[in-house]
Structure formats: C-alpha cells, structure tokens
Design a protein around this motif. Structure first.
Motif, PDB file in Angstrom:
ATOM      1  N   ASP A   1       4.635 -16.604  -5.311  1.00  0.00           N
ATOM      2  CA  ASP A   1       3.517 -15.661  -5.202  1.00  0.00           C
ATOM      3  C   ASP A   1       4.085 -14.256  -5.055  1.00  0.00           C
ATOM      4  OD1 ASP A   1       1.019 -17.161  -5.237  1.00  0.00           O
ATOM      5  OD2 ASP A   1       1.774 -18.136  -3.436  1.00  0.00           O
ATOM      6  N   ILE A   2       3.619 -13.337  -5.902  1.00  0.00           N
ATOM      7  CA  ILE A   2       4.157 -11.977  -5.917  1.00  0.00           C
ATOM      8  C   ILE A   2       3.018 -10.982  -5.818  1.00  0.00           C
ATOM      9  CG2 ILE A   2       5.440 -10.269  -7.274  1.00  0.00           C
ATOM     10  CD1 ILE A   2       6.992 -12.538  -8.511  1.00  0.00           C
ATOM     11  N   THR A   3       3.231  -9.945  -5.031  1.00  0.00           N
ATOM     12  CA  THR A   3       2.249  -8.865  -4.882  1.00  0.00           C
ATOM     13  C   THR A   3       2.923  -7.538  -5.197  1.00  0.00           C
ATOM     14  OG1 THR A   3       1.016 -10.057  -3.161  1.00  0.00           O
ATOM     15  CG2 THR A   3       0.707  -7.674  -3.287  1.00  0.00           C
ATOM     16  N   LEU A   4       2.307  -6.750  -6.070  1.00  0.00           N
ATOM     17  CA  LEU A   4       2.813  -5.428  -6.427  1.00  0.00           C
ATOM     18  C   LEU A   4       1.954  -4.355  -5.776  1.00  0.00           C
ATOM     19  CD1 LEU A   4       3.443  -5.825 -10.283  1.00  0.00           C
ATOM     20  CD2 LEU A   4       4.921  -6.492  -8.377  1.00  0.00           C
ATOM     21  N   SER A   5       2.612  -3.368  -5.190  1.00  0.00           N
ATOM     22  CA  SER A   5       1.849  -2.280  -4.566  1.00  0.00           C
ATOM     23  C   SER A   5       1.077  -1.490  -5.617  1.00  0.00           C
ATOM     24  CB  SER A   5       2.780  -1.346  -3.787  1.00  0.00           C
ATOM     25  OG  SER A   5       3.507  -0.492  -4.654  1.00  0.00           O
ATOM     26  N   SER A   6       1.589  -1.413  -6.834  1.00  0.00           N
ATOM     27  CA  SER A   6       0.921  -0.653  -7.897  1.00  0.00           C
ATOM     28  C   SER A   6      -0.365  -1.324  -8.354  1.00  0.00           C
ATOM     29  CB  SER A   6       1.860  -0.481  -9.089  1.00  0.00           C
ATOM     30  OG  SER A   6       2.353  -1.731  -9.540  1.00  0.00           O
ATOM     31  N   GLU A   7      -0.565  -2.590  -7.993  1.00  0.00           N
ATOM     32  CA  GLU A   7      -1.805  -3.294  -8.323  1.00  0.00           C
ATOM     33  C   GLU A   7      -2.746  -3.394  -7.131  1.00  0.00           C
ATOM     34  OE1 GLU A   7      -0.738  -7.080  -9.916  1.00  0.00           O
ATOM     35  OE2 GLU A   7       0.001  -6.252 -11.820  1.00  0.00           O
ATOM     36  N   VAL A   8      -2.197  -3.479  -5.931  1.00  0.00           N
ATOM     37  CA  VAL A   8      -3.029  -3.681  -4.740  1.00  0.00           C
ATOM     38  C   VAL A   8      -3.464  -2.352  -4.129  1.00  0.00           C
ATOM     39  CG1 VAL A   8      -3.052  -4.619  -2.395  1.00  0.00           C
ATOM     40  CG2 VAL A   8      -1.976  -5.900  -4.239  1.00  0.00           C
ATOM     41  N   ALA A   9      -2.560  -1.378  -4.036  1.00  0.00           N
ATOM     42  CA  ALA A   9      -2.875  -0.108  -3.368  1.00  0.00           C
ATOM     43  C   ALA A   9      -2.135   1.038  -4.044  1.00  0.00           C
ATOM     44  CB  ALA A   9      -2.504  -0.186  -1.887  1.00  0.00           C
ATOM     45  N   PRO A  10      -2.516   1.422  -5.267  1.00  0.00           N
ATOM     46  CA  PRO A  10      -1.785   2.464  -6.003  1.00  0.00           C
ATOM     47  C   PRO A  10      -2.132   3.879  -5.560  1.00  0.00           C
ATOM     48  CG  PRO A  10      -3.587   1.656  -7.338  1.00  0.00           C
ATOM     49  CD  PRO A  10      -3.607   0.848  -6.070  1.00  0.00           C
ATOM     50  N   VAL A  11      -1.961   4.151  -4.262  1.00  0.00           N
ATOM     51  CA  VAL A  11      -2.279   5.471  -3.714  1.00  0.00           C
ATOM     52  C   VAL A  11      -1.139   5.923  -2.806  1.00  0.00           C
ATOM     53  CG1 VAL A  11      -4.790   5.233  -3.836  1.00  0.00           C
ATOM     54  CG2 VAL A  11      -3.575   4.370  -1.836  1.00  0.00           C
ATOM     55  N   ILE A  12      -1.096   7.245  -2.553  1.00  0.00           N
ATOM     56  CA  ILE A  12      -0.016   7.803  -1.744  1.00  0.00           C
ATOM     57  C   ILE A  12      -0.128   7.359  -0.289  1.00  0.00           C
ATOM     58  CG2 ILE A  12       0.317   9.811  -3.215  1.00  0.00           C
ATOM     59  CD1 ILE A  12      -1.313  11.416  -1.186  1.00  0.00           C
ATOM     60  N   ARG A  13       0.878   7.656   0.481  1.00  0.00           N
ATOM     61  CA  ARG A  13       1.117   7.303   1.880  1.00  0.00           C
ATOM     62  C   ARG A  13       1.926   6.006   1.905  1.00  0.00           C
ATOM     63  NH1 ARG A  13       0.050  12.170   4.137  1.00  0.00           N
ATOM     64  NH2 ARG A  13      -2.119  12.792   3.894  1.00  0.00           N
TER      65      ARG A  13
ATOM     66  N   THR B   1      -0.301  -2.602   3.284  1.00  0.00           N
ATOM     67  CA  THR B   1      -1.320  -3.325   2.517  1.00  0.00           C
ATOM     68  C   THR B   1      -0.682  -4.345   1.589  1.00  0.00           C
ATOM     69  OG1 THR B   1      -2.715  -1.347   2.572  1.00  0.00           O
ATOM     70  CG2 THR B   1      -3.293  -3.043   0.975  1.00  0.00           C
ATOM     71  N   THR B   2       0.394  -3.951   0.931  1.00  0.00           N
ATOM     72  CA  THR B   2       1.067  -4.845  -0.012  1.00  0.00           C
ATOM     73  C   THR B   2       1.636  -6.058   0.702  1.00  0.00           C
ATOM     74  OG1 THR B   2       1.651  -2.906  -1.342  1.00  0.00           O
ATOM     75  CG2 THR B   2       2.831  -4.946  -1.803  1.00  0.00           C
ATOM     76  N   VAL B   3       2.288  -5.824   1.817  1.00  0.00           N
ATOM     77  CA  VAL B   3       2.886  -6.919   2.580  1.00  0.00           C
ATOM     78  C   VAL B   3       1.798  -7.845   3.139  1.00  0.00           C
ATOM     79  CG1 VAL B   3       4.094  -7.432   4.733  1.00  0.00           C
ATOM     80  CG2 VAL B   3       5.047  -5.776   3.123  1.00  0.00           C
ATOM     81  N   ALA B   4       0.715  -7.279   3.638  1.00  0.00           N
ATOM     82  CA  ALA B   4      -0.361  -8.108   4.183  1.00  0.00           C
ATOM     83  C   ALA B   4      -0.948  -9.008   3.096  1.00  0.00           C
ATOM     84  CB  ALA B   4      -1.447  -7.225   4.787  1.00  0.00           C
TER      85      ALA B   4
END
Length: 709
Positions: A198-210, A217-220
């Motif tokens: 199972d893989i989660t990309l930050s660019s798909e889950v939360a593509p915003v600054i900070r 968010t990505t890790v959760a």
C-alpha cells in the motif's frame, strides 16, 4: 454503479445507511416510495466491526421483511479509522522523504499547545525514526528538477524498509505539491519490488504547501490504509452474502458521498464521516421547517459534537486535528489537511466515566466505557459510573425501552455505581447523578459558546437541533446555558447520522498550491489550474452519474494579503476567468480581489490599505444531489395524545423527582402541544422537556421546544 429506481415494479426502492460509532452501530432502512424509516441500534463489535454491521443489517431486513433485491443503495460512515489513529492500531508504516527532511514529523511547527506545562508531550509520530528513509531526489518550489531520482538509491531504501516488515509506505518529497513526477517515479520502483504494498503519495493526498502538515496527512493516510482496505473488503463480502449491493457508498468528512474505490485510495478522508453525516441530517430536517441557521448538536455514546449551520449549509474547514494529546487543546494532535465539515468536539458521550480527581472534585471523561464493557447499567461487566447511568438514575431513561427495547439495562447496577462515587465524594446518589448531567451540559455549553463566538456569531441567533442518542437527553439544559430559546428534535434523532447518509449529496474536493496575484498575474494560468482541478473532481463523480446529479462546481481559494503568514479561505466567482465566455480582464481581476476582501472583512472587520492580494491554494468542489429523493409525507392532525406512562424524573428547577408524563413519539400527531415537564420516547432517544419548556409536534415530524424565561 448499480442503478436503482422506485415504482410499481418494486425494484430497488430501498436504501440502507450504516453508521459505526464508538458505542453503537446504527442501521436504518429508507423506503423511497413513502419516506418510511426503519431503524435499529446494536452494540459496536470492536474486534470485528463488520460482523456487527452484518448482524444489524440482517436483523433489520428480517424484522421488516425487506427484500435484499429491492435495496438499491448501501451507504456507510464509520469512526473506525479515527479510533485507529487515536489508539495507534494502524499498519507498520514506512516513510520516504527528501534528504534532510525525515524528521519533519517530529519537529512539527515548534509551537507549544500549553505554554505553562513543563512536561508537555507532542503527539508521537506515527512512523518511528528507524522506518523513515531519505533520498536525494529534489524539486524546487516551482516544480523544477534540482536532482533526479536515483533508481539504485530508491531500491536500497525499499529493501531496507521491506526487511523491517512495513505494510504501507508514505512518499512525501519536498515541493511535490508543485510537481509529483518524482513521487510517482519512486512509487513505480517500490511496486516493482513489492507489488502488493500500500502506497500513499503526498502529491495525491495533500498537494498543498506546509511541509509538516502535508507529511502528517500523507503518513496518516498510509497508516490506516491497510486497515481500511481489509475492513472494506470484509464489509463487501458480508453484505454480498446477504444479497445486498457490494458497491457501497462511503460518507466522507466533507459531508458528501463517494464510491468505494475513492475511499480505498484515501481513507484519511473518512475520519469525520459519522459526525459529518449528522450535520447533513440536521440541515435536511431543519430546512423543511424553514430554519436555515442552527447549531447542530450531536451526542452519542462516546463524544458530543457541534456544527454551525448557516443558510442551510454546514460550515466547512480544510484541516483538523486527530488524536490530540489533550482533548480540547488545539495543536496537541496530528494535523490533517482534508476538506471536512467544521465540527468541534464539545463534550462527553453517554459512556463517559465520572470520577473523583486528585483535588476531590467530580469530573466527567475523557475516559469512556464505550460498548465493551459499557456503562454499569449494561450489565456487561462495567462498574464505573457513566453519563448513561446518571441519566437512568435521574429518570430520563426507560430501562425497559432502551434502544427501542432491543437492549435491557439495569437500574440497580446504575444506582450502585452512582452510589459508590457518592461515597467517595460524600454526597447522596441523586445529587451525584444530577452533578454528572450538569457537568456534561456545562462543558458542552462552554465549548459551544467559544466555538460560535470565534466565528463572530451570537448563539442566541440560532436554534439548537439535537441528534444522537444523547442529544435530546441533554439539549434542554445545554440550550439554557448558552441562551438558546428554541430546540428542534428531528424524527429518528437517535440515528440521525445514519439517516443523513441517505439524503447526502455525492461530493469530491481537490486542491493544489498555485501562488497567483489576481491583479497582476496572467488570469490564463489561474483558469488553467482551476480547469484541471474541475476535470479531476468531475472524473471522481462520473461513476455515480446514474444516481447523483447534476454536478455543481464551486471555486474557493486560500488567500492572504502579501506579507501575511496565514491564509483565509474564501469563495471565488464562478469561471471562466480567461478565454471564451470570460468577462473583461479588468472586471474579472476586480471581482476576484473583491471576493477575497469581502471574506476578509467578514472575518476581521477591515482590510489593510493598498496591499495586493495573493491566492495561495486553489480549491474546487463538485457536488451532486441524489436523483431519487425520499417521499415527504406529512403528519396528519389528530386528537392530543395521552401519556403512555408516568415515572419519577428529576428536574433541577424543582429540585426533586416529580411524577412526569411519558409520551410515545410514534403516537404524536401534528398539532400536539404540551408544557413540560414531560419526556418523549422513541426507539433511539428520549427528549427531555423541563418545566420551562413547551413542546409542539410539527407536520414535518420535527418536535420543537420553546423555552420560557
């Protein structure tokens, strides 16, 4: 997506809603032809939640002779994944980050949520340091490549994580919000070595600054993804075995529905799904009587929540915190960047435990008895006094009709638990029981006052709509404490969240960072970014077109005046902003600027002079209402109903137990009008009307309490 229709052929005119809470699992079945609702409450089976769901659904359809073939839609909400974060029961998760950034999860934003606590502890990272790896690939903030992905480096990192038995991997690279090519390349390498990972990309889950918030968010999401996939697969199998549709719709935290594949991809969007459904239900019921502004108060077995609803729409937020170290301390939890209905946890639930603290004072919560073993009165092994035990001792609950009579509770055990606490406090049991009820009401009222005031509103301008098994029990005294004079209790209030699932729209939200100054930058760039986001949300809703539509699009942006360190989310004018069909460029620039300045003035009262506006994050919402709406039957007028029983009930205004009439809600007709004190019981909840209250039954099914001076 399976189609459903109503009509003489009798095909697919039922829908089933399922809401798993910390104490109860609520199951409702709605007949779209006549709007009739069948309900059932069962205890949540924490070891295997899907088992409790299947057993509840099977009982409900059997008791009401509902043919599985006539069920066209199954909709689900759950707090399971929130609990997994709180209890740290997620998967063994690895993180791949940019070189120098693997410790962002622990560094956070270096803010203390309690300045005066010398022993303060931040929420521990979901991924321990030994499972956080770094690679040299790097982008800059414009999405330009500084250093490419080194395949051999990534393979070495993956081998190390696999050797440590990770079940899920989060990939969060620097500036991936600007361009996700590197994250996708790393994902492909991981899947080549571990196809089932199972893989989660930050660019798909939360593509915003900070960086911290995006990483959190990505890790959760990665942390709960294997659990979510297992649970959803089990749920599908069990429902299919009953002959029900396996293509379950899931309620998201944003108050909208999505298909199962979307839920599997980003289960983090389900965290607040149950409470969100309650807010949708509250809005639906209140609008039938023309009440567009309300405080939606939902109290279940574990927690109580409040949502501000204005103009018929629940307030929306674009972030929240999960798994707080201190329950009401902002900054003490894990920041999650998703679109969610703006809910605040304002107090305890029915299972919250009352206890004597180190100073000898009585406190309620935050510990909860849950459903296993549950309050003392459940007779399942619990001995600690809870809010439910106190309400039973006060006479607010009927031991023979708890959860519609499907579950017997023991008044004797409740009295014993309350009396034991009374001995510790040196107080009589009746006084302790009222103290528990009053403390809970005061805690909730205090949090509600702050929540409403922070949004520049006065609670006296709203009505309180109460739902959940505990909302109708506590709303009378909570309303008095915050100055609200009118309470609405909708039909089937005890299972309102489950009902909200069946009237909710389908919804999808997408966002991205794209710094634009509307008065000077090319509007073609802004329009292109919004058009791309709109295409994404429309693609998400496309599989639901048979049952939801038409799609309505909305544009929002996080903006600020240049130089500010915080953002404010505002609604923007509909597009297009450039190209065919667009208004004059100067007029559009002015309209975009006015939209932000208007929202800013509404929030802060004034705007700084001569400072340009900058739009930082762009957001698009797509919403589609159900094509099939439930029947809107109205109650007929009839003779005033008589009480079905009387029993002693405690009211603070009278400072004693008084013989109180008990009404069966199902027997009330439109025009019913009585002054308190009285109780109104139904299968899922009990409405308390004190001596200062007057209750009326409206034709829409809503009970309205007016509280006198």
């Amino acid at each position: 997506m399976q189609k459903h229709s109503s009509g003489a052929n009798g095909v697919s005119n039922w829908a089933i809603g399922i809401d798993i809470g910390g104490t109860f699992t609520d199951v409702v079945a709605l007949d779209y032809e006549d709007g009739a609702l069948r309900t059932l409450k069962v205890l949540t089976t924490h070891g295997d939640p899907a088992r409790g769901v299947a057993e509840g659904v099977e009982r409900l359809i059997a008791e009401h002779a509902i043919e599985a073939a006539r069920v066209g839609r199954v909709v689900h909400a759950t707090t399971l994944f929130t609990n997994a974060l709180i209890e740290r029961r997620g998967a063994r998760t690895g993180l791949i980050a940019t070189e120098g950034f693997r410790d962002v999860l622990e560094i956070g934003n270096e803010r203390k949520y309690d300045l005066y606590d010398l022993n303060i502890e931040a929420a521990p990272a979901l991924v321990p340091r030994r499972l956080r790896a770094e690679i040299g690939a790097r982008m800059n903030h414009r999405g330009e490549e500084i250093r490419p992905v080194d395949a051999e480096e990534v393979k070495a990192v993956v081998r190390d994580l696999l050797a440590q038995d990770v079940d899920s991997i989060a990939i969060c690279l620097l500036h991936a919000y600007a361009d996700g090519r590197h994250e996708r390349a790393v994902r492909d390498i991981v899947l080549a070595h571990a196809p089932q990972m199972d893989i989660t990309l930050s660019s798909e889950v939360a593509p915003v600054i900070r960086e911290f918030e995006r990483g959190s968010t990505t890790v959760a999401n990665a942390y709960i993804k294997p659990l979510a996939n297992r649970y959803l697969a089990s749920l599908q199998r069990r429902l299919a075995a009953l002959g029900l549709p396996a293509d379950v719709l899931m309620m998201l935290s944003n108050g909208g529905l999505s298909h199962l594949d979307e839920a599997r991809r980003t289960p983090i969007e389900l965290l607040e799904s149950g409470p969100a459904a309650g807010a949708i239900s509250a809005s639906h019921h209140s609008l039938r009587d023309g009440q567009a502004n309300l405080l939606a108060f939902d109290m279940g077995g574990t927690t109580a929540k409040l949502c501000l609803v204005e103009n018929g729409k629940p307030a929306i937020a674009y972030s929240f915190e999960a798994a707080r170290q201190k329950r009401f301390a902002e900054g003490s939890g894990l920041p999650i960047r998703i679109t969610t209905i703006d809910l605040i946890e304002i107090g305890a639930g029915g299972g919250s435990i009352a206890h004597r603290d180190a100073l000898g004072l009585m406190k309620v919560g935050p510990q909860s008895a849950g459903s296993e073993p549950g309050p003392a009165c459940y007779g399942l092994g619990g001995t600690a006094p809870t809010v439910t035990d106190a309400n039973l001792v006060l006479g607010y609950l009927n031991a023979e009709y708890f959860a519609g009579g499907t579950m017997k509770i023991d008044l004797g055990e409740a009295k014993k638990a309350i009396a034991a606490l009374g001995e510790q406090l040196g107080r009589p049991a009746a006084e302790v029981a009222w103290g528990i009820h009053d403390i809970v009401a005061e805690n909730m009222a205090g949090a509600a006052r702050v929540h409403v005031a922070e949004r520049g509103r006065d609670p006296r301008d709203f009505v309180l709509l109460c739902t959940g098994g505990g909302g109708p029990l506590h709303s009378y005294y909570v309303a008095q404490k915050i100055g609200v004079k009118t309470i609405i209790c909708p039909p089937a209030a005890g299972v309102a969240s489950a009902y909200g699932l069946l009237v909710a729209p389908a919804r999808a939200d997408r966002s991205r960072t794209a710094s634009v100054r509307p008065m000077s930058d090319p509007l073609e760039v802004l329009e292109a970014s919004f058009a791309e986001l709109e295409a994404q949300v429309c693609a998400v809703l496309a599989p639901l077109d048979d049952t939801f539509g038409p799609v309505r699009l909305g544009r929002n942006a996080d903006g600020r005046f240049v130089g500010q360190g915080f953002n404010l989310t505002v609604r923007l004018p509909d597009g297009p902003y450039a190209g065919p069909g667009a208004a004059d460029t100067a007029a559009m620039r002015a309209a975009l600027t006015r939209a932000f300045e208007s929202g800013y003035r509404d929030k802060f009262g004034r705007t700084p002079p001569d400072v340009p506006v900058e739009l930082v994050n762009l957001r698009v919402t797509a919403e589609a209402p159900p094509r099939q709406q439930p029947g809107s039957a109205f109650l007929a007028e009839a003779a005033q109903a008589e009480p079905k029983a009387h029993r002693p009930v405690y009211f603070r205004e009278l400072d004693r137990h008084v013989d109180t009439p008990i009404y069966d809600r199902a027997a009330l007709a439109a025009g019913f009008d009585r002054r308190g004190p009285l109780l109104v019981e139904d299968e899922g909840s009990t409405l308390v009307v004190g001596p200062l209250g007057r209750v009326r039954q409206l034709a829409t099914g809503n009970l309205v309490i007016d509280i006198g001076a």
